[in-house]
Design an enzyme around this catalytic site. Structure first.
Site, short mmCIF file in Angstrom:
data_model
loop_
_atom_site.label_atom_id
_atom_site.label_comp_id
_atom_site.label_asym_id
_atom_site.label_seq_id
_atom_site.Cartn_x
_atom_site.Cartn_y
_atom_site.Cartn_z
CB SER A 142 16.12 23.56 -17.82
OG SER A 142 16.10 24.42 -16.76
CG ASN A 153 26.70 22.55 -27.21
OD1 ASN A 153 27.65 22.07 -26.58
ND2 ASN A 153 26.85 23.11 -28.39
CD GLN A 199 12.50 24.96 -16.91
OE1 GLN A 199 12.55 25.89 -16.13
NE2 GLN A 199 13.58 24.49 -17.50
CG HIS A 239 14.95 27.30 -20.82
ND1 HIS A 239 15.89 28.25 -21.03
CD2 HIS A 239 14.45 27.56 -19.59
CE1 HIS A 239 15.96 29.07 -20.00
NE2 HIS A 239 15.07 28.67 -19.10
CG ASP A 260 14.95 31.70 -14.60
OD1 ASP A 260 15.47 30.84 -13.86
OD2 ASP A 260 14.05 31.44 -15.43
CD GLU A 299 17.41 23.78 -13.63
OE1 GLU A 299 16.69 23.26 -14.51
OE2 GLU A 299 18.28 24.65 -13.88
CG HIS A 300 13.72 25.88 -11.82
ND1 HIS A 300 14.17 25.34 -13.01
CD2 HIS A 300 14.47 27.00 -11.61
CE1 HIS A 300 15.14 26.09 -13.50
NE2 HIS A 300 15.36 27.10 -12.67
CG HIS A 351 52.15 6.46 7.92
ND1 HIS A 351 52.61 5.94 6.73
CD2 HIS A 351 51.20 7.37 7.58
CE1 HIS A 351 51.98 6.53 5.73
NE2 HIS A 351 51.11 7.40 6.22
#
Lengths: 429, 429
Positions: B232, B209, B254, B257, B356, B322-323, B415
């Site tokens: 999502s 969360n 979707q 969710h 999924d 996302e998808h 160096h």
């Protein structure tokens, strides 16, 4: 440089542990700068540049005339060395480039990953008194090899409003598309959110001071960042085959970066430790950046005596140093014992400075113990993957019941339904 | 689900842009929890668990008896489906495993990268009312394939002090070493800094969360994190070859969710848009999680009409969903046009739910536009690289002057000296 036992060193380090969650007031300052840039855009960039860099700039972008002028201010020797470095860095990073891949399974299933370059990146290059053309190469070349569409660079201007010519030439040689004369948290904000002049990018890479590092942490999530860079470290593991003059020079090359830099040598040999101690004193006396080196060595430089190489490697893996030099016999054979290090330099003729400038692997390395979970900057940082999934009717039919079972166990019945509607369709055929 | 033009949608989205730098007061709460766990350890974990999960736990670790009990509470059908999923996920992720590599160059030069698994990881699995055994598999299996030494899992307990049996069985099947009954920001703090009971890890992965996401951002740098997960999304690109019943079911899968989830369909077809709109209404009526779906669809669900597939792909690349479901003719041939998406599902029989749970690719994907710069979770997230550099005397001699030139241009003379001392040595031989 004090000689200590492993137990003493461990105790000393425990008291110094800093964490990301402290310093809320500093965050307020950094956030204030970011929010001001988001609200006032270029106007904010000009004000902060005047405040922090001491110069008012009407034009924030380096002009073609400035690039041309930079060419006249560098030596042929420098340009030749830079091009040799570019060649080696390019050769090494080209090996890293990943390809998209696919697998075909039964019943027409195709699965895979598509690898795509990032659309745009912003590279932060420190400026002001220092000038780091090598940092330009190490950030821009992997981005270029990845195929990034637009490579922007930000660097704070000098007090005269110009950018160091070595840095500008490096930017051109490496294929940077545009250079902005902005630094600090304001530059990070501009790259992350855009202003009238600065076009937003999707990833920000490159080292910077505490403001830059913290600003990168804040914008992370809205854009990608490479890593949160802390002070730099070197750890040398030495046995009697190591040369004190070399090890001392390598420790000092790290110490000259920053008062907060860490240079430690772990050794199994008391006589080597004593010879090294003398050599560090001698070389420090002769060093140009003696002031910084003295503070760094006094605060964080230690020679740590251990009983065995096993104990040394165990220490190294807990420390997870940015740079590790294995100056022991048969160093290649010791590699399996090293789990955590940003870069591993083998033998007496592979000093850190070789990796900083010339060998080819990236000098942008995970610092402050983060090599336990992070990698050197690479081409992989400038590309990203998308999964590919193609099933056919028959292939889906075979797994339909299993998907419905798990979806229902998770209480996600609309997920189950998205399979069910297709099953019905299949059965009807 | 409203039908809108691309112009209308773009305007609507612009007003909703949230950024990482806002909400300082929420940060104070999250930081308060983290600092309390750092100071009070297990005692703090027990107090927060009582406060947020409504149960006091003397023992924070899932016992062998609890694992055994979980086995008795699941069906054979579920275990069989879970094992089928594990098999597919394992097969896909094994292809991702990277190997160390070396190149040999002239004069005894060895360059390369050593790939090493992380020592330890912590997986966050959401709990409480929901139970996600699939999340356990998607996080633990890549870690296991990478060769991670210790895989710990944290998940908030139910009000009865237990963990969902499906989640526990999945943890055992996937090879998780230990499960702690802790959730929220307190679990992230425990994994990042350790307590009496919880051993510190070097990387934390898994969704959670708002508290969990923000705590991960804070501890990032002290440990690695996978990504900052937001709500999502699914984006379906559809032409007249798409089936409204399928697309509606996928959008709803979707939407169920989270009220903040986004489900959009971009289409070139007005008639398809209207058919889809009707189907969404019909399927929403029948859905178990109707309440969540209605809010999600009303707030974020849209059918977007475009003139051409080119316009659709341009939109997709800006959205970076996302998808992405490509429900168009010859979907595989459209792949070159897609730059930004977490996972791409091709054709009418590759619904998101397939990915999924079952197909094999990871379901942990970059959300909220971050697929523009991030990749699906993979084996590469559980391994890291160390550069390898070995030069010989002769090889170093050849580049010595070039290194000294660049080091001096950067003002880092120690160096340069670390090369100079070796040059002197070579010349003396």
């Amino acid at each position: 440089m004090r000689i200590v036992t492993l137990e003493q060193y461990t105790k000393e380090k425990e008291q110094q542990t800093a964490v990301q969650t402290t310093n809320f007031e500093f965050d307020r300052t950094v956030l204030g700068i970011i929010e001001t840039v988001r609200e006032d855009g270029d106007q904010a960039l000009r004000s902060f540049t005047e405040q922090f860099d001491g110069v008012w700039l009407d034009n924030l972008i380096v002009t073609p005339e400035e690039f041309a002028e930079a060419r006249t201010l560098i030596t042929g020797q420098f340009l030749s060395a830079l091009r040799k470095a570019k060649q080696n860095i390019t050769a090494f990073h080209e090996v890293q480039k990943e390809q998209s891949w696919f697998i075909n399974q039964e019943k027409g299933i195709v699965l895979g990953q598509k690898v795509t370059p990032l659309d745009s990146v912003g590279i932060y290059v420190p400026g002001g008194k220092a000038a780091y053309p090598s940092t330009v190469l190490m950030n821009a070349i992997p981005a270029k090899i990845a195929g990034v569409g637009r490579i922007a660079m930000v660097t704070p201007p000098q007090a005269d409003g110009k950018v160091n010519p070595h840095v500008l030439v490096a930017a051109q040689e490496a294929g940077v598309d545009i250079v902005y004369k902005i630094g600090g948290a304001q530059a990070i904000a501009a790259l992350a959110y855009g202003t009238e002049t600065v076009k937003k990018v999707v990833k920000i890479t490159g080292p910077g001071n505490a403001f830059v590092a913290r600003a990168k942490k804040w914008v992370f999530g809205d854009v990608a960042i490479d890593m949160i860079a802390g002070p730099s470290e070197i750890c040398v593991v030495a046995d009697n085959s190591a040369v004190p003059v070399f090890v001392a020079a390598d420790l000092l090359s790290q110490a000259e970066h920053d008062e907060r830099a860490t240079a430690v040598c772990v050794t199994t040999s008391q006589s080597f430790a004593e010879a090294l101690q003398k050599e560090v004193i001698k070389q420090t006396e002769q060093a140009d950046r003696k002031g910084i080196i003295e503070v760094s060595i006094a605060d964080n430089g230690r020679i740590i005596l251990v009983e065995s190489l096993e104990e040394a490697y165990d220490f190294v893996n807990k420390l997870a140093p940015e740079h590790l030099q294995l100056m022991v016999e048969n160093p290649m054979e010791q590699l399996p014992f090293i789990h955590n290090a940003g870069a591993i330099f083998l033998g007496n003729y592979s000093p850190e400075a070789l990796g900083d400038y010339m060998a080819g692997p990236n000098h942008t390395l995970p610092t402050s113990g983060t090599s336990a979970f992070s990698s050197p900057l690479g081409v992989y940082d400038f590309m990203k993957k998308s999964s590919i999934i193609q099933y056919t009717e028959q292939a889906l039919q075979e797994v339909a019941e299993d998907i419905i079972t798990i979806a229902n166990a998770e209480g996600l019945t609309a997920h189950a339904n998205s399979i069910q509607v297709r099953k019905a369709d299949l059965n009807a055929e």
